[in-house]
Design an enzyme around this catalytic site. Structure first.
Site, short mmCIF file in Angstrom:
data_model
loop_
_atom_site.label_atom_id
_atom_site.label_comp_id
_atom_site.label_asym_id
_atom_site.label_seq_id
_atom_site.Cartn_x
_atom_site.Cartn_y
_atom_site.Cartn_z
N HIS A 214 -3.51 7.99 5.33
CA HIS A 214 -3.62 6.45 4.80
C HIS A 214 -5.18 6.21 4.80
CE1 HIS A 214 -2.23 3.10 2.96
NE2 HIS A 214 -2.35 2.07 4.03
N LYS B 187 -10.12 7.72 0.32
CA LYS B 187 -10.40 6.15 0.01
C LYS B 187 -11.73 5.79 0.14
CE LYS B 187 -5.84 3.99 0.99
NZ LYS B 187 -5.12 4.98 1.63
N PHE C 143 1.04 -2.94 4.70
CA PHE C 143 1.25 -4.03 5.15
C PHE C 143 3.10 -4.47 4.98
CE2 PHE C 143 -2.88 -6.58 4.24
CZ PHE C 143 -3.46 -5.85 5.25
N HIS D 276 -9.29 1.67 -1.88
CA HIS D 276 -8.12 1.60 -1.69
C HIS D 276 -7.25 1.13 -3.03
CE1 HIS D 276 -4.15 0.81 0.00
NE2 HIS D 276 -4.68 0.61 1.23
N GLU E 143 -3.16 5.63 13.13
CA GLU E 143 -2.58 6.76 12.27
C GLU E 143 -3.20 7.98 13.02
OE1 GLU E 143 -4.33 6.94 8.21
OE2 GLU E 143 -2.70 8.33 7.62
N CYS F 249 0.79 -1.20 0.01
CA CYS F 249 0.03 0.06 -0.06
C CYS F 249 0.97 1.14 0.15
CB CYS F 249 -1.02 -0.12 1.19
SG CYS F 249 -1.70 -1.53 1.48
#
Lengths: 381, 85
Positions: A272, A304, A368, A309, A283, A140
């Protein structure tokens, strides 16, 4: 950008073969994209959908920049793009063909079509970019890592112009089936920071930008959208899927330090903001840690909620929200926001875009595997 | 359609030419078919006739399958099709 300004949601029912066998049936799928009208037959045999998206975005970006790559400029310009999966639907189609349909022969271009660097290579070929080019794959954070590398190459003088960004197209049966396994996907909507959020929703597409050395751009009277001021990368070194507040905070603080920006100058953060329980609270905690009391003054939104995403392409598409904030003074909203979450108690620009004068914006990406990349951008004046 | 006609058609399509521009003594090179185009042509022919063409792109000259001209390709395919039935 117009859709981000309007808070328009691009997430809807997925349409592809065997979608009825999926438990997750929504996504931010690109609709009405007629590749056959854009590419000739030979190109279609070589371009996976992620490459098709990339080439369209790259063409638009380069046309808008007004640059033509010849001679010395061509030799000193390259391409760095992000993608996590590369040609996922090419893998999917051909596995189906040999496993399900029992065929023993695949098209000779399967490998050049699915490889992660296919998009990058075709951009270099189409636009005569002969400098350093490569593809970054950090899940990501792929696009943010890619844009960081492109920026670093321009800043150090290794390149004059870099075409950068990223793309993803995993919206096919095998692509979504793999994601279902993790049980982090929402069946109904992406609601970042909202207390009733229930997971991420996948999107697809590409974002491509022209990063040009500032004096070079000024000298030719380019229409400069904003200035890339700095970046930082960090690794959690902790867990393969769970994010870490410390890792995220180090990347955010590092980007400010690299850019020589005081935290009080930051007006907007493109989060994010995946809409998962784990990401959003981690976050927000990282932002609170880095900014202290100023965290309550800045705006942080996750687009998003609108485009889903885009995995390896996400940072690139989200950079558009930062440009819109800096250049147009419009902050893209976090749509689908329904209930306040005390663990995400920041100004997330709920549901409706807002006008605001912003001098500095950050773009977060936390992948990830604990690989983080944050870009710092400044208004050009 | 005969094997011959079909092979001509596949090669013409690959070369983006009219089938009347393809002659028996044409080489693939003279028709503008490069190495990738050659591999793609072989794939298309295999698919059409459900045969397996013994061809390795690393050493095309050592192959049992003669690709030096359209005529030789047709002869090779006719042999493979005949062997199949």
């Amino acid at each position: 950008m117009a859709a981000m300004r309007e808070g328009k949601c691009g997430i809807g029912p997925l349409e592809f073969r065997d979608v009825e066998r999926l438990s997750i049936q929504i996504g931010g799928q690109v609709k009405g994209f007629e590749a056959e009208g854009l590419f000739n037959r030979q190109q279609m045999t070589l371009y996976d959908r992620f490459t098709q998206f990339t080439l369209c975005a790259a063409r638009e970006a380069i046309d808008q920049s007004g640059l033509e790559f010849t001679g010395e400029l061509s030799a000193r310009s390259g391409v760095v793009l992000g993608t996590a999966g590369g040609g996922v639907s090419t893998w999917d189609d051909n596995y189906r063909s040999v496993y399900e349909d029992g065929k023993n022969r695949v098209h000779p271009f399967v490998v050049p079509k699915l490889m992660n660097n296919a998009a990058c290579s075709h951009v270099s070929m189409q636009h005569n970019l002969k400098g350093p080019s490569f593809t970054v794959s950090t899940a990501c954070a792929s696009s943010n890592h890619a844009m960081s590398q492109a920026f670093a190459m321009v800043r150090t003088g290794m390149a004059e112009v870099m075409i950068t960004g990223g793309s993803e197209s995993m919206l096919c049966f095998g692509g979504v089936k793999a994601w279902e396994g993790l049980r982090v996907m929402s069946k109904d909507a992406c609601r970042p920071f909202s207390a009733n959020r229930n997971g991420m929703v996948q999107g697809e597409g590409a974002g491509v930008f022209v990063f040009e050395e500032m004096e070079h751009a000024k000298a030719r009277g380019a229409d400069i959208l904003c200035e890339v001021a700095g970046f930082a990368m960090s690794s959690d070194a902790a867990d393969i899927v769970m994010p870490s507040k410390q890792g995220a905070a180090r990347a955010i603080a590092g980007a400010l330090q690299d850019a020589g920006i005081d935290r009080s100058e930051v007006g907007y953060i493109n989060a994010h903001g995946t809409g998962t329980a784990a990401n959003d609270k981690t976050e927000c905690a990282a932002v609170a840690d880095v900014f202290g009391p100023h965290a309550d003054d800045l705006m942080i939104s996750s687009t998003k909620s609108m485009h889903g995403h885009l995995i390896g392409g996400t940072g690139a598409v989200e950079l558009l929200a930062c440009i819109m904030a800096l250049r147009d003074g419009v902050i893209a909203p976090t749509i689908g926001y329904e209930e306040a979450d005390p663990e995400c108690a920041l100004d997330v620009v709920p549901n409706v875009a807002r006008e605001a004068n912003v001098d500095v914006a950050l773009s977060n990406a936390f992948a990830f595997g604990g690989l983080n990349a944050v870009l710092a951008l400044r208004k050009f004046s | 359609m005969s094997v011959r006609e079909k092979v001509f058609e596949i090669i013409a399509e690959q070369a983006m030419l009219d089938v009347s521009d393809v002659t028996a003594d044409s080489t693939l090179e003279s028709l503008g078919i490069d190495s990738l185009g050659l591999v793609e042509s072989i794939f298309a022919i295999e698919e059409e006739f459900d045969v397996s063409i013994p061809f390795n792109a690393n050493e095309p000259d050592k192959s049992d399958f003669d690709i030096s001209s359209v005529e030789s390709i047709v002869a090779g395919i006719e042999g493979l099709v005949a062997a199949k039935s």
